[in-house]
Design an enzyme around this catalytic site. Structure first.
Site, PDB file in Angstrom:
ATOM      1  N   SER A   1       0.789  -1.232   0.000  1.00 55.30           N
ATOM      2  CA  SER A   1       0.000   0.000   0.000  1.00 55.30           C
ATOM      3  C   SER A   1       0.821   1.282   0.000  1.00 55.30           C
ATOM      4  CB  SER A   1      -0.950   0.003   1.192  1.00 55.30           C
ATOM      5  OG  SER A   1      -0.217  -0.079   2.391  1.00 55.30           O
TER       6      SER A   1
ATOM      7  N   HIS B   1      -5.638  -3.652  -2.544  1.00 57.71           N
ATOM      8  CA  HIS B   1      -5.211  -2.794  -3.656  1.00 57.71           C
ATOM      9  C   HIS B   1      -5.047  -3.557  -4.962  1.00 57.71           C
ATOM     10  CE1 HIS B   1      -4.557   0.459  -0.808  1.00 57.71           C
ATOM     11  NE2 HIS B   1      -4.014  -0.452  -0.018  1.00 57.71           N
TER      12      HIS B   1
ATOM     13  N   LYS C   1     -12.231   0.686  -1.268  1.00 58.73           N
ATOM     14  CA  LYS C   1     -11.341   1.244  -2.301  1.00 58.73           C
ATOM     15  C   LYS C   1     -12.028   1.133  -3.669  1.00 58.73           C
ATOM     16  CE  LYS C   1      -7.530   0.353   0.857  1.00 58.73           C
ATOM     17  NZ  LYS C   1      -8.255   0.956   1.931  1.00 58.73           N
TER      18      LYS C   1
HETATM   19  C1  LIG Z   1      -3.632  -3.361   2.397  1.00 61.84           C
HETATM   20  C2  LIG Z   1      -4.758  -2.850   3.236  1.00 61.84           C
HETATM   21  N1  LIG Z   1      -5.479  -3.714   3.955  1.00 61.84           N
HETATM   22  C3  LIG Z   1      -6.499  -3.315   4.733  1.00 61.84           C
HETATM   23  C4  LIG Z   1      -6.842  -1.982   4.814  1.00 61.84           C
HETATM   24  C5  LIG Z   1      -7.980  -1.558   5.695  1.00 61.84           C
HETATM   25  O1  LIG Z   1      -9.111  -1.350   4.935  1.00 61.84           O
HETATM   26  P1  LIG Z   1     -10.286  -0.331   5.364  1.00 61.84           P
HETATM   27  O2  LIG Z   1      -9.813   1.030   4.993  1.00 61.84           O
HETATM   28  O3  LIG Z   1     -11.446  -0.781   4.571  1.00 61.84           O
HETATM   29  O4  LIG Z   1     -10.487  -0.476   6.825  1.00 61.84           O
HETATM   30  C6  LIG Z   1      -6.134  -1.036   4.075  1.00 61.84           C
HETATM   31  C7  LIG Z   1      -6.509   0.393   4.149  1.00 61.84           C
HETATM   32  O5  LIG Z   1      -5.904   1.273   3.627  1.00 61.84           O
HETATM   33  C8  LIG Z   1      -5.058  -1.480   3.270  1.00 61.84           C
HETATM   34  O6  LIG Z   1      -4.340  -0.615   2.553  1.00 61.84           O
END
Ligand SMILES: Cc1ncc(COP(=O)(O)O)c(C=O)c1O
Length: 528
Positions: free
Chosen positions: A315, A343, A375
């Site tokens: 990320s 992502h 997202k």
């Molecule tokens: C790789 C990854 N997993 C999980 C999450 C958490 O998701 P959420 O924003 O829906 O809580 C994010 C959030 O940016 C993320 O980048």
């Protein structure tokens, strides 16, 4: 920390009192000079974070300790170590190493006769001791002071207030800007099908859920979403949680526990890290995208119940996990594999089905496919797609599912509508991939360092926090909403702007972004 082999922290006993004093005095001095907090002493059992010291503060303290000790500190150590005493122990362990072991930057202490001497600061000479703030309040006060300082200098760039959303553009803090800071990979946020579906569902089921699905009942919309997700991800079943963060935290800490092993990439998202820590299993991080490092750990854990967790797309850097050898290793060692597709859905593969499609893997090669609805799917919530035996277990044991109110039906319906759009219009994925190539190649041509990104997450490495902040200031003043990311969200030596490309951006939008970046890069000296 004892579970983490990546930091290379040698086990030591009590720290040397002089090292302990050197660390202590450096921190006290920083608090007085930088935060105007007149502390006399700090708790050796507190962490830098607990004292309210942020990334820039930690970097300064680290470099002062390096000067005083003549040793090179791994920047991550400053925040990873739990207490001030552990930091002193770590410095001691470096001092005990031969210069060769300790690394190229270790020239030896500056003053061999008195290596721990803290030079008196002229401004502090004769200064009366001020009021000492009690522990917790000190931490809050320090952060508030630094936030206010940045705001006063016009360099506070977090939580811009969005008052209007118009395709790829937003009105933020009263100014029209091209959005490069959000994860709307396919640009579905304002899509009519998603909006109309949400309105219709809210009219039918109301705005919330009034409780936990297991007890207060589930809706037909939740059921439909789970079956849609299972179908989309090619698994038997799926379970939906109220956020992606909660999904990782609850799922990992439910699937493994004390006596088990959990192994993850060191660059995994914070929600994975938190889930691994919370589980109570023995937690090891392997070197980023390094298959040999993973193999070594799996060998060490062999015979034990083991879960391997990786991000599909990382990320902060936008690179992709080298998944086929990870799958192979997990099979060889009988480990279960979980992949976070936050992502990669709507991003990787010809039809946006994620990392499995990208690498041409089989539907059962990944045991647990985790994703977020916040997202690409332009809503809110998270899910796990897996075998039904696993989802049934999670429905009855995952604390984030059974002790937290459910995702509202309106939100569940948004995700259904988003998947329908993706199934109908796979060309959105091709458009996104075209924009990614346009943006990354344009930045590279200008001379920017975009690390290893091959996805819509495109970092522009700035080498120091100041340049990240100044680039942000210039870009925003010219109508480009970029985000600075510094330690501890990324390693201390790699601050950056983290940009996100979307399918909804036009070719002219991307040229505009490149133009602004070029001017900001030249003004800050980041490019020629
Ligand atoms: C790789 C990854 N997993 C999980 C999450 C958490 O998701 P959420 O924003 O829906 O809580 C994010 C959030 O940016 C993320 O980048």
């Amino acid at each position: 920390m004892a579970d983490s082999p990546t930091l290379g922290i040698a086990e030591t006993s009590e720290p040397d009192p002089t090292t302990q004093q050197m660390v202590h005095d450096t921190i006290v001095r920083w608090l007085r000079e930088e935060a105007s907090i007149q502390v006399e002493k700090v708790d050796y059992d507190a962490s830098l974070f607990e004292l309210g010291i942020d990334s820039m503060g930690a970097a300064t303290i680290g470099s002062q300790l390096e000067t005083l000790s003549g040793k090179t500190l791994n920047p991550d150590v400053l925040y990873e170590l739990e207490t001030i005493n552990e930091l002193a122990e770590h410095l001691d362990s470096l001092r005990a190493m031969s210069p060769r072991d300790a690394g190229p930057g270790d020239a030896g202490p500056r003053d061999p006769k008195n290596p721990h001497a803290i030079p008196p600061h002229p401004e502090l000479a004769g200064q009366p001791a001020g009021t000492e703030q009690p522990g917790l309040m000190q931490r809050y006060a320090l952060l508030n002071r630094r936030v206010n300082k940045l705001k006063g200098e016009g360099r506070y760039f977090f939580e811009p207030v969005i008052s209007k959303h118009d395709g790829a553009w937003v009105e933020a803090d009263g100014k029209r800007m091209l959005m490069l800071g959000s994860y709307e990979y396919l640009g579905l946020l304002g899509h009519p099908h998603l909006k109309q579906t949400a309105i219709k569902t809210i009219e039918e089921f109301g705005t919330g859920h009034h409780g936990v699905r297991l007890l207060a009942g589930t809706t037909t919309v939740h059921r439909k979403l789970e079956s849609k997700l299972a179908n989309f991800m090619q698994t038997e079943d799926a379970i939906v949680y109220s956020s992606g963060y909660v999904t990782n935290l609850s799922t990992i800490s439910t699937l493994v526990g004390p006596g088990d092993f959990v192994i993850g990439d060191q660059w995994n998202h914070a929600s994975i890290m938190d889930g691994c820590r919370m589980s109570g299993a023995t937690f090891w991080e392997f070197k980023h995208n390094d298959i040999d490092s993973l193999a070594e750990m799996l060998k060490k854990a062999d015979g034990g119940r083991t879960l391997v967790v990786v991000d599909a797309v990382f990320s902060m850097d936008g690179d992709i996990i080298d998944l086929p050898p990870v799958v192979e290793l997990c099979k060889k060692h009988g480990a279960m594999l979980m992949v976070d597709e936050a992502h990669s859905l709507g991003v990787l593969g010809a039809t946006g089905r994620g990392v499995q499609e990208h690498f041409g893997l089989g539907p059962d090669d990944i045991d647990i496919k985790m994703g977020t609805l916040s997202k690409t799917f332009a809503g809110c919530g998270g899910f796990v797609a897996a075998r039904e035996e696993m989802t049934t277990f999670l429905r009855h044991h995952a604390r984030g599912y059974i002790f937290s109110g459910a995702l509202p039906a309106g939100q569940a319906s948004v995700a259904i509508a988003a998947i329908e759009v993706l199934e109908r219009e796979p060309e959105l994925v091709t458009q996104l991939q075209r924009n990614v190539t346009h943006f990354i190649s344009g930045l590279k041509k200008l001379g920017f360092d975009t690390a290893k990104s091959v996805t819509p997450i495109v970092p522009v490495m700035t080498h120091n926090d100041e340049t990240a902040l100044e680039m942000t200031r210039i870009c925003r003043s010219e109508g480009l909403l970029v985000i600075p990311v510094c330690y501890p969200a990324v390693p201390m030596d790699s601050p950056r702007l983290r940009n996100c490309v979307s399918a909804i951006q036009t070719s002219e939008d991307i040229d505009f972004a490149l133009d602004v970046m070029a001017r900001a890069g030249r003004q800050t000296g980041l490019i020629k």
